[in-house]
Design an enzyme around this catalytic site. Structure first.
Site, short mmCIF file in Angstrom:
data_model
loop_
_atom_site.label_atom_id
_atom_site.label_comp_id
_atom_site.label_asym_id
_atom_site.label_seq_id
_atom_site.Cartn_x
_atom_site.Cartn_y
_atom_site.Cartn_z
N HIS C 57 2.68 -36.08 23.27
CA HIS C 57 1.88 -34.95 23.47
C HIS C 57 2.55 -33.79 23.07
O HIS C 57 1.98 -32.79 24.09
CB HIS C 57 1.22 -35.24 24.90
CG HIS C 57 0.50 -36.49 25.22
ND1 HIS C 57 -0.55 -36.95 24.52
CD2 HIS C 57 0.78 -37.42 26.06
CE1 HIS C 57 -1.11 -38.31 24.92
NE2 HIS C 57 -0.37 -38.41 25.99
N HIS C 219 -4.75 -40.41 23.29
CA HIS C 219 -3.94 -41.56 23.04
C HIS C 219 -4.28 -42.15 21.98
O HIS C 219 -4.17 -43.40 21.75
CB HIS C 219 -3.99 -42.15 24.42
CG HIS C 219 -3.37 -41.54 25.63
ND1 HIS C 219 -3.98 -40.77 26.49
CD2 HIS C 219 -2.02 -41.54 26.04
CE1 HIS C 219 -3.44 -40.41 27.41
NE2 HIS C 219 -2.19 -40.70 27.00
#
Ligand SMILES: Nc1ncnc2c1ncn2[C@@H]1O[C@H](COP(=O)(O)OP(=O)(O)O)[C@@H](O)[C@H]1O
Ligand SMILES: Nc1ncnc2c1ncn2[C@@H]1O[C@H](COP(=O)(O)OP(=O)(O)O)[C@@H](O)[C@H]1O
Ligand SMILES: [Mg+2]
Ligand SMILES: [Mg+2]
Ligand SMILES: [Mg+2]
Ligand SMILES: [Mg+2]
Lengths: 332, 214, 332, 214
Positions: C57, C219
């Site tokens: 991320h 994700h």
């Protein structure tokens, strides 16, 4: 073509509207022209810096308009140099009486259009000079060719010339500093995937799943050659080889490093590249003064990266560290 | 062959359409060894020319060409903008004040346009640019005029020569413009600017003499 | 799989080496643990903030370690919550005696692992509390499910709680401020392409050239549903509808906006989205106090974006404006 | 059936191999409705278990399971780490100090493990998680033991029930874990954690009684 756009012909206009909406504390758009100017321009008595070129390289160049960097950015169509008109308008809007320095990336179109604008501005009595950035070592430099391209190293010119201008220096001094940056910076890039110019609707070239394009520019133009993809470490070494070959760096020298993502490449991978670049510099006993990792000079949605190395002296270090406050580049 | 201002504006109008029709082809040529925007840029530029000349009274060929040149400079961008812009400005300069032009004027205009392109871009023949089409065209026009051939024959010769010049760019290594970054890899691809140049010339011929006879 | 990596199993380790090499003035790595801590941690007397989660991320969360934001970021494997061990180690390393507040995104794995670490730390006598961020309105909130996910809105929690901690506030006060941010922030995302977890080597799902995935998390997990792609304006409106439906915003309210790129989406497109988001807010007579456009919470190389809206009051405005100096987020 | 510490370590060792062999399958199940890392996470975890038990003397079943649980907590991460970790820690707690375990112990251990999973994850049967495999397995083991069937029959029943539980997850709407974000879209896919649970149980049976008889 999968993009968040409305109309391929209007991407630049709509982007600029979105930029001004996002950053009203930094920038304003000149009425009728695709030019982003510093909110408080002209800064009276300060030499103004103007850069720009084709769009599609965001945050370059509009993201670098602000204190300590540019006074205006001229935004051409995607990958197409702006015409002289908006460049001229930018020059007029930011000239604070001390003259205007243009920072131009070395592409035939950019150079010709900025030169034409300069000629007209000078006829109108504005003191305008320019520097041409040509940091890309992928392309052979020769007086018989268009010469090297300007790529991510340009951002170092913006930062350092911008800091110099902020000290109140005259246009000659600032130009000299900018030229010092240009002669001390080298870059080299490569790509894993092509990009799609919105108005074209399909990529300029295709790459196999196993291929990469070495010496990639920032306009979706093919690079110098194609190779089988390799590990990040091998790639970093390959880019660094070419850069170091072209620079006179000696043990003890200090440098700034820029690992630039072309757009689709995640920050994770840029840091993995950075790891190896640092190792190589350390092996050569080069001191790393400062490192920038991120997207500074992109190429639409291309996956790829470039590495830039800037050799520093005391003046450049000081100016690199000076405060900058722009939408996309901040030094505190 | 005598062309007045009204006809010239019609020709320029038709060029805008032809460029539009060939936008994809020009863009694809540019994509192979450049950045793939040449057709887009030229189409934007000639639409601006049309817009700019909409209300022109056609009284001065020089002014028409200057307006066209300014419109190109101000709207094409990239390398082609200043180059074509300068070409039209220079062509206009040699026919300032004229209400009509003939094939001798055309030769002068083409000569002046080519000089403008070279002055602006510092390219020479064999650099794989629009210069390669323009140079061949000018030489053919010159020879044909000198040989006393008809204007139709002379202009036809210029068009054919421009296309030959375009074909020749295929085997060249680019030394100017974006394609030069590719060095040897530029071989095997025709130059986009040479293609637009030949296309413009052909459109002039077609407008003057009809497409059948070409 | 086209990535700048060396070994799929070592991407996180190598990335952290590259990050520490790039930003030694901000961060250091804890020996033996994938934890990035503020260089000068522990700051004695200041409540320390620790966040983290799976990697992939970036710049979250390591890029937000520094003055005015986090004291440490715990970096799990790609998209996998870190285990309690490094979380515990982070807590110990940054505890300056005033306690540690954990900022956890609402994923089963993250919550369980951070809770376990907190339990152990408390047994060792450290005052640890935590907040759970659940800003994603794509997912129905219900006590019978895992609840809403934490996505890009988390960065507002880092920024504002970080600024609060910098004022010398106690852990209870900081927690209250963090909870205020959490209750005032809503986000919604979508994707144009999937991403590839390095160790998996292929994407989790595929999308047709004409499809997009709405309600995408960060994700690579599928979103709530699939649709035909639409224009940027329609998409922005679609995301904003869902967000505004869930927020009690009234004419005259002030908000901060975050347009977050998931990674491959160019800044140009994010600004085009921003343009429409601003229009919609203005139509609703909502005042826009500040806008952030860029990549704040990414999802490997995914193309897509999320929009976050944070309702502000005087305290939040003050803290949002406070100086922050971290590798990836700077406020001057 | 009597298992000593050495045999247990062998079983755990074999589980590491089986998880490795099925890494792709577990990851693909997770990819469909989760984030596609379950196989990767579990494989990393059980390799850590093997490493941790390398020098264990096998004298205390409770300690072996605690070590395994700690290794899982410390190395799996994600949701499965705390869940399987807690399961092994809890299973170990009920056999503390024992040198060997029998099928009655196994029932206790499974019961305690399941309690641990539920305590940690707050999931109930039908939430489409590993609980669905574990719950079925425990019930089957319990019934078979109560009916006085042989340990082999009892454990076989537990394995079959676990796989039934796994199959049942296919029609469920996920209410816990990442798959819950998909709501109705999670229907039609088996749960990855239930699959790893069934696989672990099957490996225990295979190690005790050989693969042929399963
Ligand atoms: N220096 C030059 N002199 C003459 N023609 C040039 C030169 N550089 C480029 N060109 C011409 O311009 C064409 C490219 O135009 P275009 O694609 O519109 O601009 P850009 O290269 O900036 O994208 C080339 O195909 C070539 O014919
Ligand atoms: N709250 C919960 N209770 C029980 N099991 C759960 C819970 N949440 C998730 N799981 C199980 O964990 C599995 C996912 O594990 P894994 O993929 O390793 O972690 P993550 O979801 O963090 O990526 C699911 O398939 C499910 O069986
Ligand atoms: Mg171009
Ligand atoms: Mg081009
Ligand atoms: Mg995970
Ligand atoms: Mg998972």
């Amino acid at each position: 073509m999968k993009k968040f756009i409305n109309n391929p012909e209007r991407v630049v206009d709509e982007m600029l509207e979105g930029m001004v909406a996002a950053h009203p504390e930094y920038i304003r758009k000149l009425e009728g022209f695709n030019v982003l100017a510093r909110k408080n321009a002209p800064v009276i008595g300060k030499v103004a810096l103007v850069s720009g070129g084709g769009s599609g390289h965001e945050p370059a160049h509009g993201g670098y308009v602000g204190k300590g960097m540019l006074d205006a950015a001229v935004c051409g169509n995607v990958f197409t140099s702006p015409t002289p008109d908006p460049i001229l308008e930018a020059i007029k809007a930011v000239n604070g009486g001390a003259g205007v320095l243009l920072i131009v990336k070395n592409y035939t179109g950019d150079v010709m259009n900025f030169e034409m604008a300069r000629d007209i501005a000078e006829m109108e009595g504005i003191n305008v000079d320019y520097v041409i950035v040509n940091d890309d070592v992928a392309v052979e430099n020769s007086t018989y060719t268009a010469g090297r391209r300007g790529i991510a190293g340009t951002v170092f010119v913006h930062k350092i010339a911008g800091a110099k201008a902020e000290t109140g220096a005259g246009i000659k001094e600032i130009k000299a500093t900018a030229l010092k940056v240009i002669s001390n910076v080298r870059s080299m890039g490569m790509a894993l995937s092509p990009c799609i110019i919105p108005a074209a609707g399909k990529p300029n070239f295709t790459l196999l799943e196993s291929e990469m394009e070495i010496g990639m520019g920032i306009h979706g133009e093919p690079g110098t050659h194609r190779e089988k993809i390799r590990t990040a470490d091998e790639l970093a070494a390959q880019l660094m080889d070419k850069i170091l070959e072209d620079m006179s760096l000696h043990a003890g020298d200090e440098v700034a490093v820029m690992i630039n993502g072309l757009a689709a490449t995640p920050l994770m991978e840029l840091y993995i590249i950075n790891r190896r670049v640092h190792d190589i510099l350390k092996q050569n006993e080069i001191k790393i003064y400062k490192t920038f990792v991120g997207e500074f000079m992109t190429s639409l949605e291309m996956a790829g990266c470039s590495v830039s190395i800037l050799k520093l002296d005391d003046e450049l270090k000081l100016l690199l560290d000076a405060e900058a406050d722009t939408p996309a580049f901040k030094v505190i | 062959m005598v062309v007045n201002g009204k006809k010239l504006i019609e020709i320029l109008d038709r060029i805008a359409d032809v460029i539009e029709e060939n936008k994809l082809m020009l863009t694809e040529l540019d994509a192979a060894i450049g950045d793939g925007d040449h057709g887009i840029n030229m189409s934007r530029g000639f639409h601006a020319v049309r817009e700019k000349l909409k209300d022109d009274d056609g009284s001065d060929i020089g002014i028409i060409l200057k307006k066209a040149g300014m419109a190109l400079v101000s709207n094409v961008g990239g390398a082609a903008g200043p180059l074509y812009g300068t070409a039209f400005l220079k062509a206009g300069a040699v026919v300032e004040g004229k209400q009509t032009v003939d094939v001798a004027d055309l030769e002068n205009m083409l000569k002046s346009a080519l000089e403008g392109i070279k002055m602006r871009g510092h390219a020479e023949p064999k650099d794989k640019t629009m210069v390669d089409a323009a140079e061949e065209a000018l030489n053919a026009l010159n020879s044909s005029n000198a040989a006393g051939e008809s204007p139709q024959q002379a202009i036809k010769a210029a068009v054919d020569a421009a296309y030959l010049g375009l074909e020749n760019t295929k085997d060249m290594i680019a030394r100017k413009g974006r394609a030069s970054y590719l060095a040897e890899r530029s071989i095997g691809h025709k130059d986009a600017g040479a293609a637009s140049f030949a296309l413009i010339l052909k459109t002039i011929f077609d407008e003057l003499y009809g497409q059948e006879s070409s």
